[in-house]
Design a protein around this motif. Structure first.
Motif, mmCIF file in Angstrom:
data_model
loop_
_atom_site.group_PDB
_atom_site.id
_atom_site.type_symbol
_atom_site.label_atom_id
_atom_site.label_comp_id
_atom_site.label_asym_id
_atom_site.label_seq_id
_atom_site.Cartn_x
_atom_site.Cartn_y
_atom_site.Cartn_z
ATOM 1 N N PHE A 163 43.142 4.518 -28.085
ATOM 2 C CA PHE A 163 43.443 3.467 -29.066
ATOM 3 C C PHE A 163 44.843 2.897 -28.832
ATOM 4 O O PHE A 163 45.040 1.678 -28.829
ATOM 5 C CB PHE A 163 43.328 4.033 -30.480
ATOM 6 N N ILE A 164 45.820 3.780 -28.637
ATOM 7 C CA ILE A 164 47.192 3.315 -28.432
ATOM 8 C C ILE A 164 47.306 2.541 -27.124
ATOM 9 O O ILE A 164 47.977 1.495 -27.052
ATOM 10 C CB ILE A 164 48.170 4.512 -28.455
ATOM 11 N N GLU A 165 46.674 3.030 -26.089
ATOM 12 C CA GLU A 165 46.700 2.332 -24.802
ATOM 13 C C GLU A 165 46.082 0.941 -24.921
ATOM 14 O O GLU A 165 46.554 -0.022 -24.311
ATOM 15 C CB GLU A 165 45.971 3.153 -23.740
ATOM 16 N N LYS A 166 45.028 0.825 -25.718
ATOM 17 C CA LYS A 166 44.416 -0.491 -25.952
ATOM 18 C C LYS A 166 45.376 -1.418 -26.676
ATOM 19 O O LYS A 166 45.503 -2.612 -26.333
ATOM 20 C CB LYS A 166 43.127 -0.309 -26.769
ATOM 21 N N ARG A 167 46.092 -0.883 -27.675
ATOM 22 C CA ARG A 167 47.076 -1.701 -28.387
ATOM 23 C C ARG A 167 48.181 -2.173 -27.417
ATOM 24 O O ARG A 167 48.611 -3.335 -27.473
ATOM 25 C CB ARG A 167 47.709 -0.878 -29.515
ATOM 26 N N LEU A 168 48.632 -1.298 -26.548
ATOM 27 C CA LEU A 168 49.663 -1.674 -25.583
ATOM 28 C C LEU A 168 49.174 -2.764 -24.649
ATOM 29 O O LEU A 168 49.907 -3.700 -24.303
ATOM 30 C CB LEU A 168 50.110 -0.444 -24.777
ATOM 31 N N THR A 169 47.906 -2.673 -24.232
ATOM 32 C CA THR A 169 47.324 -3.702 -23.370
ATOM 33 C C THR A 169 47.256 -5.039 -24.101
ATOM 34 O O THR A 169 47.573 -6.095 -23.541
ATOM 35 C CB THR A 169 45.924 -3.272 -22.925
ATOM 36 N N GLN A 170 46.875 -5.003 -25.371
ATOM 37 C CA GLN A 170 46.808 -6.233 -26.164
ATOM 38 C C GLN A 170 48.185 -6.876 -26.314
ATOM 39 O O GLN A 170 48.323 -8.107 -26.239
ATOM 40 C CB GLN A 170 46.210 -5.924 -27.542
ATOM 41 N N LEU A 171 49.206 -6.021 -26.509
ATOM 42 C CA LEU A 171 50.562 -6.567 -26.651
ATOM 43 C C LEU A 171 51.044 -7.190 -25.349
ATOM 44 O O LEU A 171 51.798 -8.166 -25.357
ATOM 45 C CB LEU A 171 51.519 -5.461 -27.100
ATOM 46 N N ALA A 172 50.627 -6.587 -24.230
ATOM 47 C CA ALA A 172 51.061 -7.119 -22.929
ATOM 48 C C ALA A 172 50.439 -8.482 -22.652
ATOM 49 O O ALA A 172 51.008 -9.290 -21.931
ATOM 50 C CB ALA A 172 50.682 -6.136 -21.823
#
Length: 406
Positions: A397-406
């Motif tokens: 979940f956190i990795e997905k959020r980081l990808t979205q922010l990028a």
């Protein structure tokens, strides 16, 4: 024949161990017997299939192998005379299928929560023996160090053995000294099932089911407002279980869950119990938390959530149960009521103090920063949360959020 022994172990370990402790009279011997029982199952079940009552089979196998091992090693004659007589009697008893083993887990919890043991050791020991959590996982739950938790558990086991603390559900007169610890332990068992601290699965259904079963049993034996409040809280959380993850095991946040699939029967039962408990002051902490969960459950859409009521309930909870986790949850409610900036102002002091290594605090800060559009700061907070997270679904979940922010 393929046997999913790992699933059976997760589902049955706690109850089998609890029964073996009763039958064999001690933790160490019972833990050896548990390992022997599952080893025997791994050898036999692929040929014969899983027995109709796997739990009773494992208890029986563990019991007989423990007695056999003691005799072969010469340790049997070193046991206390009363334990030797008990074990000899066990060999002649009827099979476990006819024994009452359903209450053994509750007996074990009451033993672990004996007032002769320090409060922190009571909970740590129960999480280790009933839930099978590792000392590392328990340390994370306590925001403590692993060696300190290991020492607590060892000392507690030694004290139970040396002082021969009884393995039983005590008479009603002795309940007041233990009930708070027992309730807290059942709450933590559910928590570990509802949001597993490690591993691949977000939810450990067997722990959630066991916690609810124990809470219902406790209510039958000794109904009080605190017991009603705890059961209400567990039922209301469990009502959302089907919607908390995708078919692939990924996290679905509360605001994104399909509320049409929430269990309305559990919501009705939990809400009624919470209202009954609230009407019997003094109001306990589980009852307040249950009322918060009931307020969420009453909203058919996220936009209908009564955040002012939830924030007010957290104000009540912080007076009844002050602490950093309560403050964090209250900050989230205030952020939803008054805006992300208001929540951030409350979270920052927690991150520089007691919640510096608490993954959910950093993830909460990151989410509020994301909502405010402060992308760089949100990335930093998410990265810190990721460093502190070992649970696979949470990491995704956190990795997905980081990808979205990028």
């Amino acid at each position: 024949m393929v046997i999913d022994l790992d699933r059976i172990y997760r589902a049955e370990r706690g109850r089998v161990l609890a029964s073996l402790i009763r039958l064999l009279g001690g933790f160490d011997l019972a833990e050896e017997a548990l390992a022997d029982a599952f080893l025997a199952a791994a050898r036999q079940w692929p040929q014969t299939g899983v027995p109709a009552n796997a739990r009773a089979w494992l208890v029986s196998a563990g019991r007989f192998r423990a007695i056999d091992r003691l005799r072969k090693s010469g340790r049997f004659r070193l046991l206390a005379p009363e334990l030797r007589r008990q074990l000899e009697d066990e060999e002649d008893r009827v099979p476990p299928e006819r024994e009452t083993i359903e209450d053994d887990t509750l007996r074990l919890i009451f033993t672990c929560c004996h007032p002769a043991l320090p409060a922190d050791a009571q909970v740590a020991l129960t999480l280790r023996e009933v839930c099978g959590l590792t000392t590392e996982e328990i340390a994370a739950a306590f925001l403590s160090r692993t060696p300190a938790i290991a020492q607590r558990i060892v000392r507690a086991k030694s004290r139970i053995r040396d002082e021969r603390l009884p393995y039983e559900v005590p008479p009603p007169a002795e309940w007041p000294d233990r009930l708070d610890s027992v309730l807290h332990t059942i709450y933590l068992i559910f928590n570990e099932g509802y949001e597993a601290s490690s591993g691949d699965a977000l939810i450990r259904k067997e722990l959630c089911d066991e916690a609810i079963r124990l809470a219902r049993l406790l209510k039958e034996l000794h109904s009080t407002p605190d017991v009603d409040g705890l059961l209400a809280l567990l039922l209301l959380h469990q009502s959302r279980a089907r919607t908390r993850q995708t078919g692939q095991g990924d996290i679905v946040l509360l605001e994104d869950q399909d509320r049409a699939f929430w269990d309305r029967d559990l919501i009705a039962e939990g809400t009624a119990l919470a209202q009954i408990a609230f009407a019997a002051p003094p109001v306990g902490t589980y009852t307040i938390q249950a009322l918060i969960a009931a307020t969420h459950a009453a909203a058919r859409e996220p936009s209908q959530t009564d955040w002012p009521r939830i924030a007010a309930l957290y104000d009540l909870l912080r007076r009844a149960q002050p602490g950093p986790i309560t403050e964090l949850n209250r900050a989230v409610a205030i952020a939803m009521r008054d805006g992300p900036e208001a929540g951030l102002a409350l979270i920052e002091p927690l991150l520089s103090g007691p919640l510096a290594r608490y993954r959910f605090a950093h993830a909460t800060k990151a989410d509020l920063l994301r909502r405010l559009g402060r992308t760089h700061q949100a990335r930093t907070a998410y990265e810190r949360a990721l460093e502190l997270t070992v649970q696979a679904a949470e990491r995704r979940f956190i990795e997905k959020r980081l990808t979205q922010l990028a």
